[in-house]
Design a protein around this motif. Structure first.
Motif, short mmCIF file in Angstrom:
data_model
loop_
_atom_site.label_atom_id
_atom_site.label_comp_id
_atom_site.label_asym_id
_atom_site.label_seq_id
_atom_site.Cartn_x
_atom_site.Cartn_y
_atom_site.Cartn_z
N VAL A 21 -26.17 -7.35 -21.79
CA VAL A 21 -26.15 -7.26 -20.64
C VAL A 21 -24.61 -7.05 -20.37
O VAL A 21 -23.91 -7.92 -20.44
N VAL A 22 -24.07 -6.15 -19.84
CA VAL A 22 -22.60 -5.88 -19.46
C VAL A 22 -22.42 -5.84 -17.97
O VAL A 22 -22.86 -5.10 -17.25
N GLU A 51 -26.92 -10.78 -25.65
CA GLU A 51 -25.79 -11.34 -25.28
C GLU A 51 -25.41 -10.99 -23.80
O GLU A 51 -25.90 -10.08 -23.27
N VAL A 52 -24.79 -11.86 -23.13
CA VAL A 52 -24.07 -11.25 -21.74
C VAL A 52 -22.69 -11.09 -21.88
O VAL A 52 -22.05 -11.91 -22.54
N ILE A 53 -22.14 -9.97 -21.69
CA ILE A 53 -20.67 -9.59 -21.77
C ILE A 53 -20.06 -9.45 -20.51
O ILE A 53 -20.50 -8.46 -19.63
N VAL A 72 -18.86 -21.06 -18.82
CA VAL A 72 -19.92 -20.19 -19.52
C VAL A 72 -20.24 -20.67 -20.93
O VAL A 72 -21.06 -20.39 -21.57
N LYS A 73 -19.26 -21.39 -21.47
CA LYS A 73 -19.64 -22.02 -22.71
C LYS A 73 -20.67 -22.96 -22.82
O LYS A 73 -21.29 -23.19 -23.88
N ASN A 74 -21.17 -23.42 -21.62
CA ASN A 74 -22.30 -24.43 -21.56
C ASN A 74 -23.57 -23.72 -21.26
O ASN A 74 -24.66 -24.29 -21.12
N LEU A 75 -23.55 -22.52 -21.27
CA LEU A 75 -24.88 -21.77 -20.73
C LEU A 75 -25.74 -21.56 -22.03
O LEU A 75 -25.25 -21.37 -23.28
N GLU A 76 -26.95 -21.49 -21.93
CA GLU A 76 -28.11 -21.24 -23.09
C GLU A 76 -27.77 -20.02 -23.62
O GLU A 76 -28.71 -19.87 -24.69
N VAL A 77 -27.52 -18.89 -22.96
CA VAL A 77 -27.05 -17.56 -23.91
C VAL A 77 -25.78 -17.24 -24.12
O VAL A 77 -24.95 -17.74 -23.25
N PRO A 78 -25.38 -16.74 -25.34
CA PRO A 78 -24.05 -16.28 -25.56
C PRO A 78 -23.41 -15.56 -24.50
O PRO A 78 -23.89 -14.42 -24.08
N VAL A 79 -22.34 -15.90 -23.80
CA VAL A 79 -21.63 -15.12 -22.78
C VAL A 79 -20.23 -14.93 -23.12
O VAL A 79 -19.41 -15.93 -23.62
N LYS A 80 -19.95 -13.65 -23.41
CA LYS A 80 -18.43 -13.42 -23.83
C LYS A 80 -17.74 -12.75 -22.84
O LYS A 80 -18.20 -12.12 -21.85
N ILE A 81 -16.42 -13.10 -22.81
CA ILE A 81 -15.51 -12.79 -21.56
C ILE A 81 -14.61 -11.84 -22.32
O ILE A 81 -13.94 -12.00 -23.30
N ILE A 82 -14.33 -10.52 -21.80
CA ILE A 82 -13.39 -9.82 -22.35
C ILE A 82 -12.46 -9.41 -21.22
O ILE A 82 -12.98 -9.27 -20.00
N ALA A 100 -17.95 -3.57 -27.27
CA ALA A 100 -18.09 -4.75 -27.84
C ALA A 100 -19.66 -5.35 -27.97
O ALA A 100 -19.52 -6.42 -28.60
N SER A 101 -20.65 -4.49 -27.59
CA SER A 101 -21.96 -5.15 -27.45
C SER A 101 -22.65 -5.05 -28.56
O SER A 101 -22.21 -3.81 -29.37
N LYS A 102 -23.73 -5.56 -28.88
CA LYS A 102 -24.52 -5.50 -30.24
C LYS A 102 -26.00 -5.09 -30.21
O LYS A 102 -26.63 -4.87 -30.89
#
Ligand code: LR7
Ligand code: MN
Length: 458
Positions: A21-22, A51-53, A72-82, A100-102
């Motif tokens: 999800v972008v 992931e969430v980007i 966002v480090k504490n959320l249950e799903v990987p959240v990446k910040i660009i 950047a998404s997979k």
């Protein structure tokens, strides 16, 4: 849960593709951004979320920096910040997020949304069925006063007007018939709003991602809609999926270079690449845009050739026959009275009001009309309509049923005869100098009209 009952009991395949999800943002508020992220996490099966980007388009607000990163480090799903190094606009920011998404699918969302129960499965299921289908949820309204979620309609789909503004229109009967009245089936839509959709990631690349030459905001949604349809894909609203969006009354951010300039540039890029001769509708109604420098579009034109995409006339005929742009027409531009030298003027295109007449200004806008092959005189979605003997001439939504909207232009006598009443369009009366009248056809000069760019070969 905003789904209709029949959607709640639908069963989807177990093996669905997963999605990234972008979400791109510029100076978004904390509450709306986190509402979006939480709703994605809480209302999606986690095995479907790659992931969430979050792509930060050079925001200036402090809390969007370290505070957000730590949060966002504490959320249950990987959240990446660009982070974009400089303000790039939503188009290039989304390109960065996509790169950047997979996930097997990419789902784009605006940064002020709320995904509701069951939103994701029907989108992914439709892509699994046909990877060349690009899918949008129903976009419900979140109030920008109360932030209340309000269910929207499953009876509207996306179109656009002569100024290339995206607009919602009622789903036409032909599309209802195709779905045999089943409201859980996707609606084929000519265009999408742009912010909320899912697309197979390989297909996103095959079909040419986005036009990276577009700045800040605007145009990319129509560009992608035309491209998908003309190049062999399809675009749908999946009515069992609901996502809310905060509709804001004004833009909360700046447009470097000026709002008008940015939007005109983006629109010119899409018109030049995808609309063929039909770009004239846009250029004649907004003559100022032809002065805007839109850069180089040769890469996009090559893309169109390589993908062997169909012409815009094909799109109008097959995908958007109820479009405001007629596929065949005789004239486009001002309609000028021979005796008074004044022009028909739609007075700001107000529905249900009389059409006006004013000094010709040659600036397009309210003085642009098209006499179409269906013999209607239209300005965007409004048609000249007469329902009584001796007028008045009203502007009503074009209905394509001929009736009171049928006009016969006599290119020799230069008359515009209203077929049902058998009367002719004439200059104003003494009482009201601002509106044309309907009179028995007499052959007088006041009943002669010049139509711009008149070609009888249409
Ligand atoms: O310079 C910018 N950089 C950004 O990252 C400008 C905007 N953005 C972000 C912004 O923070 C937001 O998350 O891009 C996203 C979209 O911007 P909005 O919310 O200001 O756009 P909008 O909702 O007014 O406009 C619609 O049309 C746009 C045309 O470019 C985009 O396609 C939006 O995604 C789109 N929104 C929707 O489709 C939601 C439904 C609206 C309708 C109809
Ligand atoms: Mn938005």
């Amino acid at each position: 849960d905003f789904r209709i009952e029949k959607c709640k009991t639908k069963v989807y395949p177990d093996e669905l593709p997963n999605t990234s999800v972008v979400i791109v943002f510029h100076n978004e508020a904390w509450s709306t951004l986190l509402r979006t992220v939480y709703s994605v996490i809480n209302r999606s099966p986690h095995y479907l979320l790659s992931e969430v980007i979050l792509v930060d388009d050079a925001s200036e607000r402090d809390f969007l920096k370290l505070t957000l990163e730590n949060y966002v480090k504490n959320l249950e799903v990987p959240v990446k910040i660009i982070r974009m190094e400089e303000r790039s606009g939503l188009i290039r920011a989304r390109l960065r997020g996509a790169a950047a998404s997979k996930g097997q699918v990419i789902t784009f969302l605006d940064a002020h949304c709320e995904c509701t129960v069951g939103w994701l499965e029907p989108l992914l299921a439709r892509i699994k069925e046909d990877r060349k289908t690009v899918v949008c949820p129903i976009i419900d309204v979140i109030s920008d006063d109360t932030f209340e979620y309000m269910a929207g309609s499953d009876m509207t789909y996306g179109g656009f007007n002569w100024k290339l503004n995206f607009r919602w229109y009622p789903v036409p009967q032909r599309e209802m018939d195709r779905r045999k009245g089943d409201r859980t089936l996707p609606v084929r839509t000519p265009t999408m709003a742009g912010g909320l959709f899912s697309i197979d990631r390989n297909y996103f690349e095959e079909i040419g991602t986005y036009d990276a030459g577009m700045d800040i905001w605007g145009g990319e949604n129509l560009e992608m809609s035309f491209r998908i349809w003309q190049c062999g894909g399809s675009l749908e609203i999946v009515t069992c999926s609901h996502v809310g969006h905060v509709f804001r009354k004004a833009t909360p951010y700046t447009f470097p270079g000026g709002t008008g300039h940015v939007i005109n540039k983006n629109n010119r890029r899409l018109a030049e690449v995808w609309m063929d001769e039909f770009k004239d509708f846009f250029y004649i109604i907004s003559p100022g845009v032809v002065k805007v420098d839109y850069g180089d579009v040769s890469v996009r034109k090559t893309l169109r050739e390589n993908l062997k995409c169909k012409p815009f006339s094909w799109y109008l005929e097959n995908i958007y026959p109820d479009s405001q742009i007629p596929r065949r027409y005789y004239s486009l531009g001002e309609i000028r009275n021979v005796e008074t030298n004044q022009c028909l003027d739609n007075m700001g295109r107000k529905e249900n009001e009389k059409v006006g007449i004013f000094n010709c200004h040659g600036m397009g806008g309210n003085q642009v009309f098209s006499y179409t092959a269906d013999k209607e005189i239209r300005t965007d979605d409004l048609c000249l309509d007469v329902s009584r003997l001796n007028g008045p001439v009203i502007m009503l939504k074009c209905h394509h049923m001929r009736g009171n909207q049928l006009w016969e232009y006599d290119a020799e006598r230069l008359t515009l005869r209203h077929v049902n009443s058998n009367q002719c369009l004439d200059e104003p009366s003494e009482e009201d100098k601002m509106v044309p009248t309907m009179q028995d056809c007499s052959g007088s000069r006041s009943q002669q009209w010049l139509l711009r760019n008149m070609t009888l070969g249409a």
